[in-house]
Design an enzyme around this catalytic site. Structure first.
Site, PDB file in Angstrom:
ATOM      1  N   GLN A   1      -1.721   3.244  -5.093  1.00  0.00           N
ATOM      2  CA  GLN A   1      -2.822   3.853  -4.538  1.00  0.00           C
ATOM      3  C   GLN A   1      -4.177   3.601  -5.097  1.00  0.00           C
ATOM      4  O   GLN A   1      -5.091   3.459  -4.212  1.00  0.00           O
ATOM      5  CB  GLN A   1      -2.461   5.376  -4.418  1.00  0.00           C
TER       6      GLN A   1
ATOM      7  N   TYR B   1       2.371   0.785   9.510  1.00  0.00           N
ATOM      8  CA  TYR B   1       1.568   0.095  10.592  1.00  0.00           C
ATOM      9  C   TYR B   1       2.246   0.270  11.749  1.00  0.00           C
ATOM     10  O   TYR B   1       3.300   0.706  12.150  1.00  0.00           O
ATOM     11  CB  TYR B   1       1.572  -1.428   9.831  1.00  0.00           C
TER      12      TYR B   1
ATOM     13  N   SER C   1      -7.931   0.386   1.763  1.00  0.00           N
ATOM     14  CA  SER C   1      -8.167   1.848   2.029  1.00  0.00           C
ATOM     15  C   SER C   1      -9.477   2.230   1.765  1.00  0.00           C
ATOM     16  O   SER C   1     -10.289   2.940   2.343  1.00  0.00           O
ATOM     17  CB  SER C   1      -7.163   2.915   1.404  1.00  0.00           C
TER      18      SER C   1
ATOM     19  N   ASP D   1      -5.831   0.368  -4.076  1.00  0.00           N
ATOM     20  CA  ASP D   1      -5.900  -0.061  -2.562  1.00  0.00           C
ATOM     21  C   ASP D   1      -7.127   0.135  -2.074  1.00  0.00           C
ATOM     22  O   ASP D   1      -7.933   0.767  -1.490  1.00  0.00           O
ATOM     23  CB  ASP D   1      -5.167   1.106  -2.158  1.00  0.00           C
TER      24      ASP D   1
ATOM     25  N   ARG E   1       0.755  -1.066   0.141  1.00  0.00           N
ATOM     26  CA  ARG E   1      -0.173  -0.159   0.113  1.00  0.00           C
ATOM     27  C   ARG E   1       0.863   1.395  -0.123  1.00  0.00           C
ATOM     28  O   ARG E   1       0.166   2.251  -0.397  1.00  0.00           O
ATOM     29  CB  ARG E   1      -0.893  -0.072   1.501  1.00  0.00           C
TER      30      ARG E   1
HETATM   31  P1  NAD Z   1      -4.935  -0.409  10.499  1.00  0.00           P
HETATM   32  O1  NAD Z   1      -6.083  -1.100   9.837  1.00  0.00           O
HETATM   33  O2  NAD Z   1      -3.660  -1.501  10.218  1.00  0.00           O
HETATM   34  O3  NAD Z   1      -4.937  -0.083  11.829  1.00  0.00           O
HETATM   35  C1  NAD Z   1      -5.529   1.102  12.220  1.00  0.00           C
HETATM   36  C2  NAD Z   1      -4.839   2.114  13.218  1.00  0.00           C
HETATM   37  O4  NAD Z   1      -4.545   1.300  14.249  1.00  0.00           O
HETATM   38  C3  NAD Z   1      -3.327   2.530  12.792  1.00  0.00           C
HETATM   39  O5  NAD Z   1      -3.163   3.800  12.644  1.00  0.00           O
HETATM   40  C4  NAD Z   1      -2.466   1.868  13.974  1.00  0.00           C
HETATM   41  O6  NAD Z   1      -1.366   2.716  14.234  1.00  0.00           O
HETATM   42  C5  NAD Z   1      -3.555   1.739  15.100  1.00  0.00           C
HETATM   43  N1  NAD Z   1      -2.967   1.082  16.076  1.00  0.00           N
HETATM   44  C6  NAD Z   1      -2.577  -0.169  16.041  1.00  0.00           C
HETATM   45  N2  NAD Z   1      -2.313  -0.595  17.367  1.00  0.00           N
HETATM   46  C7  NAD Z   1      -2.914   0.405  18.295  1.00  0.00           C
HETATM   47  C8  NAD Z   1      -2.635   0.413  19.707  1.00  0.00           C
HETATM   48  N3  NAD Z   1      -2.295  -0.449  20.451  1.00  0.00           N
HETATM   49  N4  NAD Z   1      -3.362   1.502  20.103  1.00  0.00           N
HETATM   50  C9  NAD Z   1      -3.666   2.822  19.439  1.00  0.00           C
HETATM   51  N5  NAD Z   1      -3.864   2.495  17.957  1.00  0.00           N
HETATM   52  C10 NAD Z   1      -3.319   1.416  17.542  1.00  0.00           C
HETATM   53  O7  NAD Z   1      -4.030   0.799   9.642  1.00  0.00           O
HETATM   54  P2  NAD Z   1      -4.722   1.430   8.109  1.00  0.00           P
HETATM   55  O8  NAD Z   1      -5.749   2.208   8.193  1.00  0.00           O
HETATM   56  O9  NAD Z   1      -4.547   0.090   7.200  1.00  0.00           O
HETATM   57  O10 NAD Z   1      -3.331   2.122   7.780  1.00  0.00           O
HETATM   58  C11 NAD Z   1      -2.170   1.836   8.036  1.00  0.00           C
HETATM   59  C12 NAD Z   1      -1.196   2.623   7.764  1.00  0.00           C
HETATM   60  O11 NAD Z   1      -0.999   2.384   6.407  1.00  0.00           O
HETATM   61  C13 NAD Z   1      -1.182   4.071   7.807  1.00  0.00           C
HETATM   62  O12 NAD Z   1      -0.069   4.677   8.259  1.00  0.00           O
HETATM   63  C14 NAD Z   1      -1.767   4.517   6.659  1.00  0.00           C
HETATM   64  O13 NAD Z   1      -1.479   6.131   6.350  1.00  0.00           O
HETATM   65  C15 NAD Z   1      -0.905   3.941   5.632  1.00  0.00           C
HETATM   66  N6  NAD Z   1      -1.347   3.681   4.252  1.00  0.00           N
HETATM   67  C16 NAD Z   1      -0.526   4.168   3.441  1.00  0.00           C
HETATM   68  C17 NAD Z   1      -0.892   4.328   2.289  1.00  0.00           C
HETATM   69  C18 NAD Z   1       0.036   5.108   1.301  1.00  0.00           C
HETATM   70  O14 NAD Z   1       0.844   5.361   1.343  1.00  0.00           O
HETATM   71  N7  NAD Z   1      -0.456   5.122  -0.002  1.00  0.00           N
HETATM   72  C19 NAD Z   1      -2.170   3.897   1.789  1.00  0.00           C
HETATM   73  C20 NAD Z   1      -3.012   3.362   2.796  1.00  0.00           C
HETATM   74  C21 NAD Z   1      -2.567   3.056   3.824  1.00  0.00           C
END
Ligand code: NAD
Length: 387
Positions: free
Chosen positions: A127, A228, A133, A130, A121
Site C-alpha cells: 500500500q 477491479y 492510488s 501504490d 495493489r
Molecule cells: P479503476 O481506475 O480501474 O476504475 C475506476 C472505477 O471504475 C472502478 O471502481 C471500477 O469498478 C469502475 N468501473 C469500471 N467499469 C465500469 C462501468 N462500466 N460502469 C461503472 N463503473 C465502472 O479503479 P481503481 O481506482 O484503480 O481501483 C480499483 C480497485 O482496486 C478498487 O476496488 C480499489 O478499492 C482497489 N484498490 C485496492 C487497494 C488495496 O487493497 N490496497 C489499493 C488500491 C486500490
C-alpha cells in the site's frame, strides 16, 4: 549504491520522482542520492533544497553515468533510453502493457525496468508503494475543482440577502480511488452528490462519504479480479447507458472515472445523454486518454462546448497540474518500492517474492514479466490451424 532522480521531459509533466523530505529515508539506508539539475523546478523545488537535504545535484550526463538506479515519474524518452546502460535499473510508470516495445528495448540494453503501475495493489504491504492510488487521489480532487471552476453557479446551498442559490447536483461515475476522492471533495464544496459503479461493494463506500448510490436495474454486479471491474458485454453496456441517461439529464456536473484494466474505458455518457443535459452543465472525463474515454464526445486534452451548451472537459495528466502535492506522495511510493529491492546496499531481485515478480519487467537482458512478454510474442500467422 547511487540513486539518481531524473528531470521529467514529457510534455506537460511537472512532477518529480523524489522530494527532499524523503531523502532521509534513503540516506539512512546507506544510499547516495544524485538529482539531475532542475529536476524539481516544475514542482517549485529548487536544486538547493535537494542539496540541503543531502543530495548531490548533477548534470544529466553524470546522472546516467554514475547512478545504479534511476527514479522517474514517466517513462524515459528515446534519448534518455540511450543514456541508460547495462546493469542499471530504472523505476517509474513505465506502462509496459501499453508500451511493451519499451520493455523490449530496455531488456536489450541490459536495463532492469521496474514499473510502479504493475504493483499488486491488493497486497497490504504494497500500500505504501501504490502510486496509482496516490496519483488517482490527486486526480479525483483536481477533477472536482476543474468542474467547479467551469460551472457558472455555486456548488453549495447559499442563502443570502440577494437570494438563495441551490446546491449543484453532482454525479460521480466510477467509485474507485479517484471516484471516492471526487465524492469527498464535491461534498466538502457543498454539492449534492450521487455516485454509481458497476461493483456493488462500492455502495457502502460512497454512502460513507455522503453520496447517494445509484442502483441500476439493467446491469448486475460486474466485479472482476483484484478489486477491479470486468468489462461489460455489449448488451450490458447498452442497457447501462440507456438507464444512466435518465440520471445524467438531471445533473449539473458529471465526473467520470471508470476504467477496466488493459481495456478501452467504457462509454458511460453517450452523445444522447449529453443532448439531454441542461445548458451550463459540466462534464469532466477523467478516464479520457488516447484509448478513448467514458464520454462519447470528449477529446483528450481539450474542452468541448456542445451545441446545447454543455462543457465537456477531458484533462490530460491531472496529477501533473498539482505537481508539488502529487510528487510528495509519489516520492513516498517510489522510495518504499526502491527500498524493497535494497539488501546490503545493493539491488537484489528475488523473483519468488510477489512484488518483485509483478513489478520487474525486464532483467538480465530479458523481458521477464509474463503479461508484457505475452504482448511481445509474434501474433499467430493468419490462416493457421485453429485448435
Ligand atoms: P479503476 O481506475 O480501474 O476504475 C475506476 C472505477 O471504475 C472502478 O471502481 C471500477 O469498478 C469502475 N468501473 C469500471 N467499469 C465500469 C462501468 N462500466 N460502469 C461503472 N463503473 C465502472 O479503479 P481503481 O481506482 O484503480 O481501483 C480499483 C480497485 O482496486 C478498487 O476496488 C480499489 O478499492 C482497489 N484498490 C485496492 C487497494 C488495496 O487493497 N490496497 C489499493 C488500491 C486500490
Amino acid at each position: 549504491m547511487k540513486v539518481g532522480v531524473a528531470r521529467e521531459t514529457a510534455a506537460g509533466e511537472r512532477r518529480v520522482a523524489l522530494v527532499p523530505e524523503v531523502l532521509g529515508k534513503l540516506t539512512a539506508a546507506g544510499l547516495e542520492v544524485l538529482v539531475e539539475t532542475g529536476a524539481g523546478a516544475g514542482s517549485a523545488i529548487p536544486d538547493s533544497a535537494f542539496g540541503e537535504a543531502g543530495a548531490r545535484v548533477v548534470p544529466i550526463a553524470q546522472l546516467y553515468t554514475d547512478s545504479d538506479v534511476i527514479l522517474r515519474v514517466q517513462k524515459p524518452s528515446a534519448s534518455e533510453v540511450n543514456l541508460l546502460r547495462s546493469g542499471q535499473a530504472v523505476i517509474g510508470f513505465l506502462t509496459p502493457l501499453i508500451d511493451p516495445q519499451l520493455a523490449a528495448t530496455l531488456a536489450a540494453r541490459g536495463v532492469t525496468a521496474i514499473s510502479l503501475d504493475a504493483l499488486p495493489r491488493t497486497l497490504s504491504r504494497a500500500q505504501t508503494m501504490d502510486a496509482l492510488s496516490s496519483q488517482a487521489n490527486v486526480g479525483g480532487y483536481k477533477a472536482v475543482l476543474i468542474a467547479a471552476n467551469a460551472y457558472g453557479r455555486y456548488f453549495p446551498l447559499l442563502t443570502t440577502a440577494a437570494g438563495t442559490a441551490r446546491p449543484a447536483n453532482v454525479l460521480i461515475l466510477g467509485i474507485g480511488v479517484a471516484g471516492l476522492q471526487a465524492i469527498g471533495t464535491a461534498r466538502r464544496l457543498g454539492a449534492v452528490v450521487k455516485a454509481y459503479d458497476v461493483r456493488s461493494e462500492t455502495k457502502e463506500q460512497a454512502e460513507s462519504l455522503g453520496a447517494t448510490f445509484i442502483v441500476l436495474t439493467s446491469v448486475a454486479d460486474a466485479s472482476g479480479e483484484g478489486g477491479y471491474a470486468r468489462q461489460l458485454t455489449p448488451e450490458e453496456q447498452a442497457a447501462q447507458q440507456a438507464e444512466l441517461n435518465g440520471h445524467i439529464a438531471t445533473m449539473d456536473v458529471v465526473i467520470t472515472t471508470a476504467q477496466v484494466p488493459g481495456r478501452r474505458p467504457p462509454v458511460l455518457v453517450t452523445a444522447a445523454a449529453v443532448a439531454g443535459m441542461k445548458p451550463g452543465s459540466v462534464i469532466v472525463d477523467m478516464a479520457a486518454s488516447t484509448l478513448g474515454g467514458n464520454v462519447e464526445l470528449s477529446k483528450v486534452g481539450e474542452t468541448v462546448v456542445t451545441d446545447n451548451g454543455v462543457t465537456i472537459i477531458a484533462p490530460d495528466n491531472l496529477p501533473a497540474t498539482m505537481p508539488a502535492g502529487a510528487s510528495a506522495f509519489y516520492a513516498r511510493n517510489i522510495s518504499a518500492l526502491l527500498l524493497q529491492f535494497v539488501k546490503d546496499g545493493a539491488m537484489t531481485y528475488d523473483f519468488d517474492e510477489e512484488i518483485t515478480a509483478a513489478t520487474v519487467i525486464s532483467h538480465g537482458g530479458q523481458v521477464v514479466q509474463a503479461a508484457t512478454r505475452k504482448l511481445l510474442e509474434p501474433a499467430p500467422a493468419a490462416g493457421g490451424a485453429a485448435s
